[in-house]
Design a protein around this motif. Structure first.
Motif, short mmCIF file in Angstrom:
data_model
loop_
_atom_site.label_atom_id
_atom_site.label_comp_id
_atom_site.label_asym_id
_atom_site.label_seq_id
_atom_site.Cartn_x
_atom_site.Cartn_y
_atom_site.Cartn_z
N GLY A 113 0.82 -1.20 0.00
CA GLY A 113 0.00 0.00 0.00
C GLY A 113 0.85 1.25 0.00
N LEU A 114 0.20 2.40 0.22
CA LEU A 114 0.89 3.69 0.30
C LEU A 114 0.44 4.40 1.58
N HIS A 123 -9.80 6.17 4.09
CA HIS A 123 -11.02 5.39 4.30
C HIS A 123 -11.79 5.98 5.49
N PRO A 124 -13.09 6.13 5.39
CA PRO A 124 -13.84 6.81 6.45
C PRO A 124 -13.82 6.11 7.79
N LEU A 125 -13.54 4.81 7.84
CA LEU A 125 -13.50 4.09 9.10
C LEU A 125 -12.07 3.71 9.48
N TYR A 126 -11.35 3.10 8.58
CA TYR A 126 -10.04 2.55 8.92
C TYR A 126 -9.01 3.63 9.25
N GLN A 143 -2.45 -2.42 6.22
CA GLN A 143 -2.92 -2.52 4.84
C GLN A 143 -4.33 -1.96 4.66
N PHE A 144 -5.12 -1.88 5.74
CA PHE A 144 -6.47 -1.33 5.64
C PHE A 144 -6.45 0.19 5.48
N ASP A 145 -5.32 0.80 5.84
CA ASP A 145 -5.23 2.26 5.84
C ASP A 145 -4.34 2.79 4.72
N THR A 154 -1.01 -7.06 11.39
CA THR A 154 -0.30 -6.23 12.37
C THR A 154 -0.51 -4.77 12.01
N ALA A 155 -0.32 -3.90 12.99
CA ALA A 155 -0.52 -2.47 12.77
C ALA A 155 0.61 -1.82 12.00
N SER A 156 1.77 -2.49 11.92
CA SER A 156 2.91 -1.94 11.19
C SER A 156 3.57 -3.05 10.39
#
Length: 605
Positions: free
Chosen positions: A310-311, A354-357, A366-368, A580-582
């Motif tokens: 992602g970016l 993303h409005p939630l993530y 990866q969600f963000d 994971t968060a990172s």
């Protein structure tokens, strides 16, 4: 009814070719034994072989064990002799990479879910490698170097340290055929109209949304897209157009951003514009129809080698300002200008949250990182007459006859191997070290990030690229930039000075030179020890000419007797495949005796 099975001619090049499947497995077996031994994950016994001059290595296992020929390089890595790996039990060649990996990794007690996913990545890699081998059949090293840079991407082996170097978890065979670099076919991008109330691109002076669109679409396509937008939105001027990778659109954006689409804040316009082909990194794309137009770096929520591609928002917001400042810094420094050290401009970037993530604490990274873009100057736009610009990965690459591309470059340049290497070290290594010592900036110069400029096949300079998380700064107070927004400086990832040096050590030395020097020695061109003697000599020469930086050289010590062995496969086994968060980071293997110190001893003897 007769069922028709797909054939090679119907679009499955390589995968269902027994000969190419065999070759891909043998190559990966040799890479796995070499890299896993380097990381200290497997330990083979060795005995000298008086016949070949190599050593014979044996590795015991539950399935009976393995034997092969090879030698240790200065990195304590086994360089495996091609075609030499055999079963201990029956002396038959080993031709099944997955069975070997499952066998030799068994003593590590890797959790089954982690091992299964690792083997899945490896099978994906084998499938992509068969396509790659099909693409380069019959081509010599000289043929490779005569190709345009975007076509050369099709032929490269991929990440040298990751055994599953083309894992691409999330893609199937059809996606690899359409979007993988091995095939070389172009594809159009999907376009989204983005409400200016939602997000806007961040641009360097002289760039805006209209110019960014023109870099990917000719006049007719721009008119067509604007007509589609006008039909869908009452005020078309309230939107700008963002390119999206077509796989990312259908796999992630269409569903994960459905709320914004239904609210009219994002408007899908379909595929349009110029065709693009991927670089080895998959998410960076070359414009096929107009190669001098900017490359595009687009998010792919795809697990490949070590992370999802992602970016991150924090880097996109600062990209144009950082790019502009870095180019001014390189142009103002006398040594860097003398070395022709430059950077590919990144004049624009965009991120749609993303409005939630976005902002959700602890959310998997990866969600963000799903929707955004970076526009980057193409190497074609910077290439002068008689020049070529190639990624540093070519230095560790051989053709299918075993001829290293670097040997062909040296031969074609008319220089001796030592003359050629001195130019390479002075024009590539010294500038990167100078950036660290003078400015506190560390650039991860691995084989894809570092672009080498050649004139008549001889090193002539470098181009840096990719600042989204691969440009670091030291925590030391002496690294205070002039002319850069403090917020941009603060956004750069930081580390202590004695860690910063490992961006050069782990990036260029361990990821390129570790594989390059044995190729030169195996070709009879230059001994590995002499390679590092020359490298040490040129670094010492630079230090001697910049005595005012002596205290910083002590902080950024490239000549420490012991250096860390950062391990990519070990890190994957430790982290597993959970969210994971990172991003995962490299794991530490056993410490290394510094090859530079060995070279330094020879150079000063």
């Amino acid at each position: 009814m007769v069922i028709s099975h797909p054939t090679v001619a119907q679009g499955y090049p390589g995968l269902h070719s027994p000969a190419l499947w065999h070759r891909a497995n043998v190559r990966l077996i040799e890479k796995a034994l070499s890299e896993l031994s380097y990381e200290g994950l497997v330990t083979a016994e060795s005995q000298p072989d008086s016949v070949s001059g190599d050593s014979v290595f044996t590795l015991a296992s539950k399935a009976g064990g393995y034997r092969w020929r090879g030698h240790f390089n200065l990195w304590d890595q086994i360089v495996v002799a091609p075609g030499s790996v055999r079963q201990l039990a029956d002396d038959q060649p080993v031709v099944d990479a997955i069975s070997l990996l499952a066998d030799v990794l068994a003593p590590l007690a890797i959790p089954p879910v982690t091992l299964a996913n690792y083997l899945r990545e490896t099978l994906n890699t084998l499938a992509a490698d068969t396509q790659m081998l099909a693409a380069r059949e019959g081509l010599s090293a000289a043929d490779w170097l005569a190709l345009p840079a975007d076509r050369l991407q099709r032929l490269l082996d991929g990440h040298p340290k990751a055994v599953p170097s083309k894992g691409r978890v999330g893609w199937g065979f059809t996606e690899n055929l359409r979007y993988g670099p091995e095939q070389g076919g172009g594809f159009q991008l999907h376009w989204l109209a983005v409400s200016r109330t939602l997000a806007q691109p961040v641009c360097a002076p002289g760039w805006d949304a209209a110019r960014l669109l023109a870099a990917s679409c000719d006049a007719a396509e721009r008119v067509r897209l604007h007509q589609l937008l006008a039909a869908a939105a009452p005020r078309a001027e309230d939107y700008w157009l963002l390119p999206v990778h077509p796989w990312q659109w259908q796999a992630m954006i269409a569903t994960q951003f459905a709320g914004l689409i239904n609210a009219g804040l994002l408007i899908p316009l379909g595929e349009a514009g110029d065709r693009y082909t991927p670089q080895q990194s998959l998410r960076t794309l070359n414009n096929v129809d107009r190669p001098s137009e900017p490359n595009l770096k687009l998010p792919l929520t795809l697990l490949n080698t070590s992370a999802y591609r992602g970016l991150p928002a924090r880097y996109l917001a600062i990209t144009p300002a950082l790019s502009d400042w870095l180019q001014r810094l390189l142009a103002a420094d006398a040594l860097l200008q003398h070395c022709q050290c430059d950077a590919l401009a990144e004049p624009a970037a965009a991120f749609v949250a993303h409005p939630l993530y976005h902002g959700l604490e602890g959310v998997p990274y990866q969600f963000d990182e799903m929707l955004g873009a970076v526009w980057r100057e193409s190497t074609e736009s910077r290439c002068g007459m008689g020049e070529s610009i190639l990624m540093a990965a070519v230095l560790q690459q051989a053709d299918d006859q075993g001829q290293p591309l670097v040997v062909e470059l040296i031969r074609a340049s008319g220089l001796s191997a030592e003359e050629w290497l001195v130019r390479l070290f002075d024009l590539a290594v010294v500038p990167l070290y100078h950036l660290q010592a003078r400015y506190g900036l560390g650039f991860i110069a691995h084989g894809q990030n570092l672009m080498l400029r050649f004139a008549n096949h001889a090193p002539a300079g470098i181009l840096l690229k990719d600042y989204q998380g691969d440009l670091f700064r030291t925590e030391a107070e002496w690294a205070q930039p002039e002319g850069l927004d403090p917020a941009v400086w603060a956004a750069l990832p930081t580390m202590p000075s004695h860690y910063l040096v490992h961006n050069l050590w782990t990036g260029l030395f361990a990821s390129v030179f570790r594989f390059m020097a044995p190729l030169l020695e195996g070709s009879g061109l230059l001994q590995e020890r002499r390679f590092y003697a020359l490298l040490s000599q040129r670094l010492r020469h630079y230090q001697a000419g910049h005595t005012a930086l002596a205290a910083r050289f002590a902080e950024l010590d490239l000549f420490n007797p012991s250096m860390p062995r950062l391990s990519l496969n070990r890190a994957r086994f430790a982290a597993g495949y959970g969210d994971t968060a990172s991003r995962p980071i490299h794991a530490l293997g056993p410490a290394l005796n510094n090859p530079l110190l060995i070279g330094d001893t020879l150079a000063t003897a």
